[in-house]
Design a protein around this motif. Sequence first.
Motif, short mmCIF file in Angstrom:
data_model
loop_
_atom_site.label_atom_id
_atom_site.label_comp_id
_atom_site.label_asym_id
_atom_site.label_seq_id
_atom_site.Cartn_x
_atom_site.Cartn_y
_atom_site.Cartn_z
N LEU A 122 -4.36 -4.15 12.08
CA LEU A 122 -3.65 -3.47 10.78
C LEU A 122 -2.35 -4.24 10.57
CD1 LEU A 122 -4.47 0.25 11.67
CD2 LEU A 122 -5.63 -1.11 10.16
N ALA A 123 -1.67 -4.65 11.74
CA ALA A 123 -0.56 -5.38 11.43
C ALA A 123 -0.86 -6.84 10.59
CB ALA A 123 0.16 -5.72 12.72
N ARG A 124 -1.72 -7.40 10.95
CA ARG A 124 -2.28 -8.50 10.49
C ARG A 124 -2.41 -8.35 8.80
NH1 ARG A 124 -6.49 -11.53 13.66
NH2 ARG A 124 -5.05 -10.93 15.08
N LEU A 125 -3.31 -7.33 8.57
CA LEU A 125 -3.53 -6.93 7.01
C LEU A 125 -2.18 -6.59 6.46
CD1 LEU A 125 -6.77 -5.05 8.00
CD2 LEU A 125 -6.56 -7.21 6.67
N GLY A 126 -1.26 -5.97 7.23
CA GLY A 126 -0.16 -5.31 6.54
C GLY A 126 0.62 -6.53 6.04
N GLU A 127 0.42 -7.70 6.47
CA GLU A 127 1.26 -8.62 5.95
C GLU A 127 0.99 -9.09 4.81
OE1 GLU A 127 0.83 -11.65 9.12
OE2 GLU A 127 2.19 -10.67 10.63
N LEU A 128 -0.28 -8.86 4.30
CA LEU A 128 -1.07 -9.34 3.14
C LEU A 128 -1.16 -8.24 2.24
CD1 LEU A 128 -3.77 -11.28 5.01
CD2 LEU A 128 -1.63 -12.30 4.04
N ARG A 129 -1.29 -7.02 2.59
CA ARG A 129 -1.58 -6.16 1.43
C ARG A 129 -0.94 -4.63 2.16
NH1 ARG A 129 -3.05 -9.53 -1.18
NH2 ARG A 129 -4.97 -10.18 -2.25
N PRO A 130 -0.62 -3.74 1.05
CA PRO A 130 -0.27 -2.38 1.79
C PRO A 130 -1.48 -1.81 2.67
CG PRO A 130 0.01 -2.59 -0.83
CD PRO A 130 -1.02 -3.80 -0.31
N VAL A 131 -1.19 -1.48 3.76
CA VAL A 131 -1.97 -0.66 4.63
C VAL A 131 -1.26 0.44 5.16
CG1 VAL A 131 -2.88 -1.01 6.92
CG2 VAL A 131 -2.85 -2.76 5.56
N SER A 132 -2.13 1.61 4.88
CA SER A 132 -1.88 3.09 5.32
C SER A 132 -2.92 3.78 5.89
CB SER A 132 -1.30 3.75 3.97
OG SER A 132 -2.08 3.98 3.19
N PRO A 133 -2.75 4.66 7.16
CA PRO A 133 -1.36 4.36 7.86
C PRO A 133 -1.02 2.86 8.41
CG PRO A 133 -3.20 5.56 9.13
CD PRO A 133 -3.59 4.93 7.85
N GLY A 134 0.18 2.80 8.82
CA GLY A 134 0.69 1.54 9.18
C GLY A 134 0.49 1.15 10.70
N ALA A 135 0.50 -0.01 11.02
CA ALA A 135 0.20 -0.13 12.54
C ALA A 135 1.07 0.41 13.60
CB ALA A 135 0.23 -1.82 12.83
N ALA A 136 2.21 0.63 13.23
CA ALA A 136 3.10 1.29 14.19
C ALA A 136 2.78 2.67 14.51
CB ALA A 136 4.58 1.02 13.55
N ALA A 137 2.53 3.45 13.34
CA ALA A 137 1.87 4.90 13.45
C ALA A 137 0.75 5.01 14.15
CB ALA A 137 2.08 5.45 12.32
#
Length: 387
Positions: free
Chosen positions: A86-101
């Motif tokens: 999810l963190a990797r995807l979050g570098e490219l696109r909006p991701v929810s919920p985020g990797a940290a949560a």
Amino acid sequence: MSEDAILPGATLGVMGGGQLGRMFVHAAQRMGYFTAVLDPDAASPAGLVSHRHVHADYLDDRGLAELAQCSAAITTEFENVPAPALARLGELRPVSPGAAAVAIAQDRLLEKAHFVRCGVPCAPHAAIETQEQLRAVDASLLPGVLKTARLGYDGKGQVRVQNREELAAAWQGLNGVACVLEKLMPLAAECSVIVARGRDGAMVNLPPQLNLHRGGILAVTEVHPDNLPASRGALAVESTRAIAQGLDYVGVLCVEFFLLADGSLVVNEMAPRPHNSGHYSMDACDVSQFELQVRTLAGLPLVQPRQHSPAVMLNLLGDLWFAQGDAEVAPPWDRLLALPGVHLHLYGKQSARPGRKMGHVNLTGPSVRAVRKTALEAASLLGIEAF
């Protein structure tokens, strides 16, 4: 609505191809979105109905790149999707919920620490990661439940222990992995609350849900104004909102609670996704938990869901297909569908097995009494124990 809202016609991606992903895909498609699913199973329930199925492992670089390339935003349908993906995807696109949560929800020790920070009471507990911590466990925590800190759901990775000897044996039986020991509490009921929170901080919730678990798996959910004492339901909603706010959460979040015999409420765990206990919303509310998931992912306005009918949800496990013996025989759907207010949802799984979630039945009606009566008739037809 967010200025960068993703409008119908775009493609929404989902990590995971199970039944929750399938119901998300259906909700997104109904609203005019295209969908893409990443899942390693070629016959996954969500992959079979999505516009696009990225057939890859959750940490496969090529698969993640393909999902990101074709999706305007990405969500997840189960909490054990690797947070690094999810963190990797979050570098490219909006991701929810985020990797940290998601990472916090994947670890019971981090999860409980977050609950404490939010001021939401937990059952007394202790971390057990070493022999020293095992020996130092306070006697007041026994009898208790030993739970693996990671990868536990539907009652998996949990052992009830009465004394230190059983505790030591249980920890060894769990291969000495990081665990949390929770004191057994005198339960009166179990309940849950589902909230949806947008990127702008707007938050709405579904009504508190009264839940019955059997063998660690949700069996029945009842949702109506009399399912819980009003003050306890309000506290559960307030606590769930605080937990979501503390995470700066974006998406749909379910938090489960124990209502104790003395009337107090303690938090059990959270799921960073739609939840079985919210399935009733598909037929009893004007906005379902899956539409809320679409709205939070796409940055669309959140409206407070309105429940228009009392509801009971019955979980359909694969055991029902083997009620007559070893041969797999489908339950009597024709007789079930002859009952008033029955809404059958099957997940498209190709074979049944005991404990496997095959579908659910939502029952709605004009009154609590009518819905419970029909739900008990449905349970009898299907071979589900009365409640």
